[in-house]
Design a protein around this motif. Sequence first.
Motif, PDB file in Angstrom:
ATOM      1  N   PRO A 119      -2.919   8.296   1.541  1.00 52.77           N
ATOM      2  CA  PRO A 119      -2.420   9.245   2.125  1.00 52.77           C
ATOM      3  C   PRO A 119      -0.990   9.083   2.668  1.00 52.77           C
ATOM      4  N   TYR A 120      -0.709   7.985   3.216  1.00 44.17           N
ATOM      5  CA  TYR A 120       0.475   8.015   3.931  1.00 44.17           C
ATOM      6  C   TYR A 120       1.395   7.604   2.751  1.00 44.17           C
ATOM      7  N   PHE A 121       1.222   6.999   1.660  1.00 48.07           N
ATOM      8  CA  PHE A 121       1.887   6.443   0.632  1.00 48.07           C
ATOM      9  C   PHE A 121       2.615   7.661  -0.217  1.00 48.07           C
ATOM     10  N   ILE A 122       1.414   8.776  -0.521  1.00 51.37           N
ATOM     11  CA  ILE A 122       1.853   9.867  -1.163  1.00 51.37           C
ATOM     12  C   ILE A 122       2.538  10.814  -0.380  1.00 51.37           C
ATOM     13  N   ALA A 123       2.292  11.005   1.005  1.00 54.07           N
ATOM     14  CA  ALA A 123       3.122  11.706   1.656  1.00 54.07           C
ATOM     15  C   ALA A 123       4.432  11.126   1.728  1.00 54.07           C
ATOM     16  N   ALA A 124       4.812   9.844   1.728  1.00 56.73           N
ATOM     17  CA  ALA A 124       6.075   9.304   1.719  1.00 56.73           C
ATOM     18  C   ALA A 124       6.784   9.574   0.495  1.00 56.73           C
ATOM     19  N   VAL A 125       6.172   9.338  -0.761  1.00 55.69           N
ATOM     20  CA  VAL A 125       6.681   9.492  -2.149  1.00 55.69           C
ATOM     21  C   VAL A 125       6.894  11.124  -2.014  1.00 55.69           C
ATOM     22  N   THR A 126       6.345  11.996  -1.823  1.00 59.27           N
ATOM     23  CA  THR A 126       6.353  13.577  -1.913  1.00 59.27           C
ATOM     24  C   THR A 126       7.750  13.572  -1.014  1.00 59.27           C
ATOM     25  N   SER A 127       8.117  13.110   0.134  1.00 62.09           N
ATOM     26  CA  SER A 127       9.177  13.201   0.848  1.00 62.09           C
ATOM     27  C   SER A 127      10.246  12.767   0.191  1.00 62.09           C
ATOM     28  N   LEU A 173       5.684  12.363 -13.655  1.00 59.08           N
ATOM     29  CA  LEU A 173       6.730  11.367 -14.220  1.00 59.08           C
ATOM     30  C   LEU A 173       7.445  10.553 -13.019  1.00 59.08           C
ATOM     31  N   SER A 174       7.336  10.934 -11.696  1.00 59.69           N
ATOM     32  CA  SER A 174       8.048  10.049 -10.700  1.00 59.69           C
ATOM     33  C   SER A 174       6.961   8.961 -10.350  1.00 59.69           C
ATOM     34  N   LEU A 175       5.709   9.094 -10.840  1.00 57.40           N
ATOM     35  CA  LEU A 175       4.923   7.682 -10.531  1.00 57.40           C
ATOM     36  C   LEU A 175       4.384   6.867 -11.477  1.00 57.40           C
ATOM     37  N   GLY A 176       4.732   7.909 -12.911  1.00 54.82           N
ATOM     38  CA  GLY A 176       4.208   7.280 -14.203  1.00 54.82           C
ATOM     39  C   GLY A 176       2.846   7.186 -14.260  1.00 54.82           C
ATOM     40  N   MET A 177       2.330   8.362 -13.898  1.00 54.72           N
ATOM     41  CA  MET A 177       0.667   8.474 -14.096  1.00 54.72           C
ATOM     42  C   MET A 177       0.445   9.980 -13.983  1.00 54.72           C
ATOM     43  N   GLY A 178      -0.460  10.451 -14.687  1.00 52.36           N
ATOM     44  CA  GLY A 178      -1.056  11.674 -14.556  1.00 52.36           C
ATOM     45  C   GLY A 178      -1.293  12.091 -13.345  1.00 52.36           C
ATOM     46  N   SER A 179      -1.441  13.346 -12.761  1.00 52.57           N
ATOM     47  CA  SER A 179      -1.646  13.832 -11.497  1.00 52.57           C
ATOM     48  C   SER A 179      -2.894  13.725 -11.067  1.00 52.57           C
ATOM     49  N   ARG A 180      -3.966  13.588 -11.971  1.00 48.99           N
ATOM     50  CA  ARG A 180      -5.321  13.072 -11.718  1.00 48.99           C
ATOM     51  C   ARG A 180      -5.354  11.772 -10.844  1.00 48.99           C
ATOM     52  N   SER A 181      -4.706  10.742 -11.409  1.00 46.12           N
ATOM     53  CA  SER A 181      -4.468   9.493 -10.733  1.00 46.12           C
ATOM     54  C   SER A 181      -3.843   9.807  -9.343  1.00 46.12           C
ATOM     55  N   ILE A 182      -2.887  10.644  -9.535  1.00 41.85           N
ATOM     56  CA  ILE A 182      -1.987  10.565  -7.985  1.00 41.85           C
ATOM     57  C   ILE A 182      -2.956  11.123  -6.894  1.00 41.85           C
ATOM     58  N   MET A 183      -4.041  12.070  -7.397  1.00 40.68           N
ATOM     59  CA  MET A 183      -4.930  12.582  -6.445  1.00 40.68           C
ATOM     60  C   MET A 183      -5.967  11.452  -5.905  1.00 40.68           C
ATOM     61  N   GLY A 184      -6.118  10.511  -6.764  1.00 44.91           N
ATOM     62  CA  GLY A 184      -7.014   9.272  -6.425  1.00 44.91           C
ATOM     63  C   GLY A 184      -6.214   8.412  -5.525  1.00 44.91           C
ATOM     64  N   ARG A 185      -4.756   8.257  -5.660  1.00 38.61           N
ATOM     65  CA  ARG A 185      -4.066   7.742  -4.675  1.00 38.61           C
ATOM     66  C   ARG A 185      -4.040   8.279  -3.214  1.00 38.61           C
ATOM     67  N   ALA A 186      -3.740   9.400  -3.580  1.00 39.33           N
ATOM     68  CA  ALA A 186      -3.760  10.280  -2.242  1.00 39.33           C
ATOM     69  C   ALA A 186      -4.819  10.161  -1.562  1.00 39.33           C
ATOM     70  N   GLU A 187      -6.220   9.833  -1.967  1.00 41.07           N
ATOM     71  CA  GLU A 187      -7.459  10.030  -1.275  1.00 41.07           C
ATOM     72  C   GLU A 187      -7.369   8.580  -0.593  1.00 41.07           C
ATOM     73  N   GLN A 188      -7.002   7.516  -1.390  1.00 41.58           N
ATOM     74  CA  GLN A 188      -6.886   6.239  -0.783  1.00 41.58           C
ATOM     75  C   GLN A 188      -5.828   5.715   0.124  1.00 41.58           C
TER      76      GLN A 188
END
Length: 142
Positions: free
Chosen positions: A80-88, A63-78
Amino acid sequence: MSLDLDTARTIIAGTRAHAAGAGFKPMTVVVLDAGGHVVAVEREDGSSMKRFEIGFGKAYGALSLGMGSRSIMGRAEQQPYFIAAVTSAVGGSMVPVPGGVLVRDGGGALLGAVGVTGDTSDNDEAAAVAGIEGAGLTAQAD
């Protein structure tokens, strides 16, 4: 249309039925409305501890990023700092692996998200998609 309790229970029942039929490990299913509020949760007997938090994190992240968590995993791989910041930024409530699936109505409007955990992430996602589609709604896993 909103994601009401009866619809959430239908999604959960379909998710659990798919998982049982496929021989998956005990599941925890979390259904959130479009605002990120818990509508319904079920934790099957034998589910390990903290499965609510994992399922919630998958759905809330979607919900936070407007995409399924499979896509979020792809973003995390590409990125990681962005996903860490969003998680925070979302208070730590994001689990970037498959199993968090957006729920949309027939017209594409966002109704909420489902987070499933208990088996492999791919199996969690498959169960969530089956539950959502079994309720006559559209699943967005990516």
